[in-house]
Structure formats: C-alpha cells, structure tokens
Design a protein around this motif. Sequence first.
Motif, PDB file in Angstrom:
ATOM      1  N   SER A   1      36.173  67.583  35.605  1.00  0.00           N
ATOM      2  CA  SER A   1      37.495  68.206  35.605  1.00  0.00           C
ATOM      3  C   SER A   1      37.906  68.686  34.213  1.00  0.00           C
ATOM      4  O   SER A   1      38.550  69.729  34.079  1.00  0.00           O
ATOM      5  CB  SER A   1      38.533  67.261  36.183  1.00  0.00           C
ATOM      6  OG  SER A   1      38.584  66.060  35.470  1.00  0.00           O
ATOM      7  N   LEU A   2      37.530  67.963  33.181  1.00  0.00           N
ATOM      8  CA  LEU A   2      37.879  68.403  31.824  1.00  0.00           C
ATOM      9  C   LEU A   2      37.141  69.675  31.454  1.00  0.00           C
ATOM     10  O   LEU A   2      37.716  70.562  30.811  1.00  0.00           O
ATOM     11  CB  LEU A   2      37.595  67.302  30.810  1.00  0.00           C
ATOM     12  CG  LEU A   2      38.490  66.076  30.924  1.00  0.00           C
ATOM     13  CD1 LEU A   2      38.059  65.013  29.925  1.00  0.00           C
ATOM     14  CD2 LEU A   2      39.944  66.433  30.727  1.00  0.00           C
ATOM     15  N   ALA A   3      35.891  69.795  31.862  1.00  0.00           N
ATOM     16  CA  ALA A   3      35.133  71.020  31.595  1.00  0.00           C
ATOM     17  C   ALA A   3      35.767  72.192  32.338  1.00  0.00           C
ATOM     18  O   ALA A   3      35.871  73.297  31.793  1.00  0.00           O
ATOM     19  CB  ALA A   3      33.675  70.845  32.006  1.00  0.00           C
ATOM     20  N   ALA A   4      36.199  71.953  33.561  1.00  0.00           N
ATOM     21  CA  ALA A   4      36.850  73.014  34.335  1.00  0.00           C
ATOM     22  C   ALA A   4      38.140  73.462  33.662  1.00  0.00           C
ATOM     23  O   ALA A   4      38.466  74.650  33.650  1.00  0.00           O
ATOM     24  CB  ALA A   4      37.128  72.544  35.758  1.00  0.00           C
ATOM     25  N   LEU A   5      38.867  72.538  33.088  1.00  0.00           N
ATOM     26  CA  LEU A   5      40.143  72.856  32.453  1.00  0.00           C
ATOM     27  C   LEU A   5      39.997  73.402  31.034  1.00  0.00           C
ATOM     28  O   LEU A   5      40.992  73.769  30.408  1.00  0.00           O
ATOM     29  CB  LEU A   5      41.043  71.620  32.444  1.00  0.00           C
ATOM     30  CG  LEU A   5      41.524  71.176  33.825  1.00  0.00           C
ATOM     31  CD1 LEU A   5      42.271  69.854  33.726  1.00  0.00           C
ATOM     32  CD2 LEU A   5      42.380  72.246  34.478  1.00  0.00           C
ATOM     33  N   ALA A   6      38.767  73.480  30.540  1.00  0.00           N
ATOM     34  CA  ALA A   6      38.546  74.025  29.203  1.00  0.00           C
ATOM     35  C   ALA A   6      38.882  75.516  29.153  1.00  0.00           C
ATOM     36  O   ALA A   6      39.206  76.045  28.095  1.00  0.00           O
ATOM     37  CB  ALA A   6      37.096  73.794  28.768  1.00  0.00           C
TER      38      ALA A   6
ATOM     39  N   ALA B   1      35.350  70.950  40.767  1.00  0.00           N
ATOM     40  CA  ALA B   1      35.853  69.876  39.909  1.00  0.00           C
ATOM     41  C   ALA B   1      36.859  68.992  40.649  1.00  0.00           C
ATOM     42  O   ALA B   1      37.401  68.058  40.074  1.00  0.00           O
ATOM     43  CB  ALA B   1      36.498  70.470  38.663  1.00  0.00           C
ATOM     44  N   LYS B   2      37.127  69.317  41.906  1.00  0.00           N
ATOM     45  CA  LYS B   2      38.059  68.567  42.753  1.00  0.00           C
ATOM     46  C   LYS B   2      39.493  68.590  42.220  1.00  0.00           C
ATOM     47  O   LYS B   2      40.237  67.630  42.372  1.00  0.00           O
ATOM     48  CB  LYS B   2      37.567  67.139  42.963  1.00  0.00           C
ATOM     49  CG  LYS B   2      36.247  67.108  43.696  1.00  0.00           C
ATOM     50  CD  LYS B   2      35.813  65.708  44.005  1.00  0.00           C
ATOM     51  CE  LYS B   2      34.603  65.793  44.897  1.00  0.00           C
ATOM     52  NZ  LYS B   2      33.444  65.165  44.485  1.00  0.00           N
TER      53      LYS B   2
ATOM     54  N   GLU C   1      45.768  74.825  46.962  1.00  0.00           N
ATOM     55  CA  GLU C   1      46.742  73.858  46.479  1.00  0.00           C
ATOM     56  C   GLU C   1      46.014  72.843  45.619  1.00  0.00           C
ATOM     57  O   GLU C   1      44.778  72.744  45.656  1.00  0.00           O
ATOM     58  CB  GLU C   1      47.453  73.170  47.639  1.00  0.00           C
ATOM     59  CG  GLU C   1      46.529  72.430  48.572  1.00  0.00           C
ATOM     60  CD  GLU C   1      47.219  71.977  49.846  1.00  0.00           C
ATOM     61  OE1 GLU C   1      48.449  72.094  49.953  1.00  0.00           O
ATOM     62  OE2 GLU C   1      46.520  71.505  50.747  1.00  0.00           O
ATOM     63  N   LEU C   2      46.780  72.108  44.826  1.00  0.00           N
ATOM     64  CA  LEU C   2      46.159  71.074  44.007  1.00  0.00           C
ATOM     65  C   LEU C   2      45.554  70.013  44.912  1.00  0.00           C
ATOM     66  O   LEU C   2      46.107  69.685  45.956  1.00  0.00           O
ATOM     67  CB  LEU C   2      47.184  70.434  43.071  1.00  0.00           C
ATOM     68  CG  LEU C   2      47.743  71.336  41.970  1.00  0.00           C
ATOM     69  CD1 LEU C   2      48.710  70.546  41.105  1.00  0.00           C
ATOM     70  CD2 LEU C   2      46.648  71.954  41.136  1.00  0.00           C
ATOM     71  N   ASP C   3      44.429  69.488  44.497  1.00  0.00           N
ATOM     72  CA  ASP C   3      43.778  68.388  45.212  1.00  0.00           C
ATOM     73  C   ASP C   3      44.334  67.089  44.636  1.00  0.00           C
ATOM     74  O   ASP C   3      44.024  66.714  43.504  1.00  0.00           O
ATOM     75  CB  ASP C   3      42.263  68.460  45.024  1.00  0.00           C
ATOM     76  CG  ASP C   3      41.506  67.419  45.817  1.00  0.00           C
ATOM     77  OD1 ASP C   3      42.025  66.292  46.003  1.00  0.00           O
ATOM     78  OD2 ASP C   3      40.385  67.713  46.242  1.00  0.00           O
ATOM     79  N   ARG C   4      45.170  66.455  45.407  1.00  0.00           N
ATOM     80  CA  ARG C   4      45.878  65.260  44.931  1.00  0.00           C
ATOM     81  C   ARG C   4      44.919  64.198  44.397  1.00  0.00           C
ATOM     82  O   ARG C   4      45.155  63.602  43.340  1.00  0.00           O
ATOM     83  CB  ARG C   4      46.720  64.695  46.072  1.00  0.00           C
ATOM     84  CG  ARG C   4      47.495  63.488  45.708  1.00  0.00           C
ATOM     85  CD  ARG C   4      48.340  63.037  46.865  1.00  0.00           C
ATOM     86  NE  ARG C   4      48.828  61.699  46.634  1.00  0.00           N
ATOM     87  CZ  ARG C   4      49.571  61.034  47.456  1.00  0.00           C
ATOM     88  NH1 ARG C   4      49.930  61.572  48.590  1.00  0.00           N
ATOM     89  NH2 ARG C   4      49.973  59.820  47.167  1.00  0.00           N
ATOM     90  N   GLU C   5      43.851  63.967  45.117  1.00  0.00           N
ATOM     91  CA  GLU C   5      42.904  62.923  44.714  1.00  0.00           C
ATOM     92  C   GLU C   5      42.280  63.220  43.357  1.00  0.00           C
ATOM     93  O   GLU C   5      42.204  62.357  42.488  1.00  0.00           O
ATOM     94  CB  GLU C   5      41.823  62.787  45.789  1.00  0.00           C
ATOM     95  CG  GLU C   5      40.939  61.589  45.630  1.00  0.00           C
ATOM     96  CD  GLU C   5      39.993  61.445  46.816  1.00  0.00           C
ATOM     97  OE1 GLU C   5      38.780  61.326  46.564  1.00  0.00           O
ATOM     98  OE2 GLU C   5      40.468  61.461  47.964  1.00  0.00           O
ATOM     99  N   GLY C   6      41.841  64.445  43.158  1.00  0.00           N
ATOM    100  CA  GLY C   6      41.218  64.824  41.890  1.00  0.00           C
ATOM    101  C   GLY C   6      42.193  64.810  40.729  1.00  0.00           C
ATOM    102  O   GLY C   6      41.867  64.356  39.632  1.00  0.00           O
ATOM    103  N   VAL C   7      43.405  65.298  40.983  1.00  0.00           N
ATOM    104  CA  VAL C   7      44.424  65.313  39.933  1.00  0.00           C
ATOM    105  C   VAL C   7      44.825  63.889  39.571  1.00  0.00           C
ATOM    106  O   VAL C   7      44.998  63.562  38.393  1.00  0.00           O
ATOM    107  CB  VAL C   7      45.641  66.164  40.361  1.00  0.00           C
ATOM    108  CG1 VAL C   7      46.789  66.022  39.374  1.00  0.00           C
ATOM    109  CG2 VAL C   7      45.236  67.634  40.494  1.00  0.00           C
ATOM    110  N   GLU C   8      44.950  63.027  40.571  1.00  0.00           N
ATOM    111  CA  GLU C   8      45.304  61.627  40.286  1.00  0.00           C
ATOM    112  C   GLU C   8      44.203  60.920  39.497  1.00  0.00           C
ATOM    113  O   GLU C   8      44.498  60.107  38.621  1.00  0.00           O
ATOM    114  CB  GLU C   8      45.608  60.882  41.581  1.00  0.00           C
ATOM    115  CG  GLU C   8      46.964  61.245  42.158  1.00  0.00           C
ATOM    116  CD  GLU C   8      47.278  60.538  43.466  1.00  0.00           C
ATOM    117  OE1 GLU C   8      46.397  59.852  44.032  1.00  0.00           O
ATOM    118  OE2 GLU C   8      48.418  60.694  43.933  1.00  0.00           O
TER     119      GLU C   8
END
Length: 98
Positions: free
Chosen positions: A3-8, A50-51, A65-72
């Motif tokens: 997820s951090l790589a995706a948000l780069a 990246a979920k 929509e945001l994936d609650r599980e991945g964001v949490e």
Amino acid sequence: MDSLAALADPTRRRIVEILARGPLSSGQIAARFDITPPAVSQHLKTLKAAKLVRARAEAQRRIYELDREGVEALAGWVNDLRRFWSGKFDALESALRR
C-alpha cells in the motif's frame, strides 16, 4: 502490491483522497484529472492490487470506493509507528527535563 508503494504516486494519493469523500465511477474519477481515462484505470488497478480501493458493478459502470480492510490495515501500521515514536519523544522529554 504494498500500500505504501501504491501511495508513492501523487495521482494515486489524490484518487484515495477523492474516494475518501464517497464512491465514484471510474469516469467521474477520470474527469477530475488531466490524464487519459485509461491512465486513471491503471492507477485504479494498482490501488485495487494494494487493497486500498475496491470496485463493484452497477449496471455498465464500475463504482470505486475505499477498501475498508486495506485502509484500516494501513492506519493500524501508522498508529503502531506513532505509538513507537510517542514513547521515544516522551523519554527524550524526560531526559531533557533532568
């Protein structure tokens, strides 16, 4: 994908920020950028891997929509870091006061 790589990527971060306000179709998301719809689709694909987002079918459209599980999971990781650093700063403050 991590997820951090995706948000780069700044475009992907912006997509996540937009979706934090609520679900949108891929066309609605693409309309907010000066890049091609296929490029936005590739960013969405990366965020899904990246979920961080998920898609659901609604007639002929895909609604993202945001994936609650991945964001949490990401938020939990950040909170763990915050607790680690908070303890370090508390110890530093105590040492400086002595």
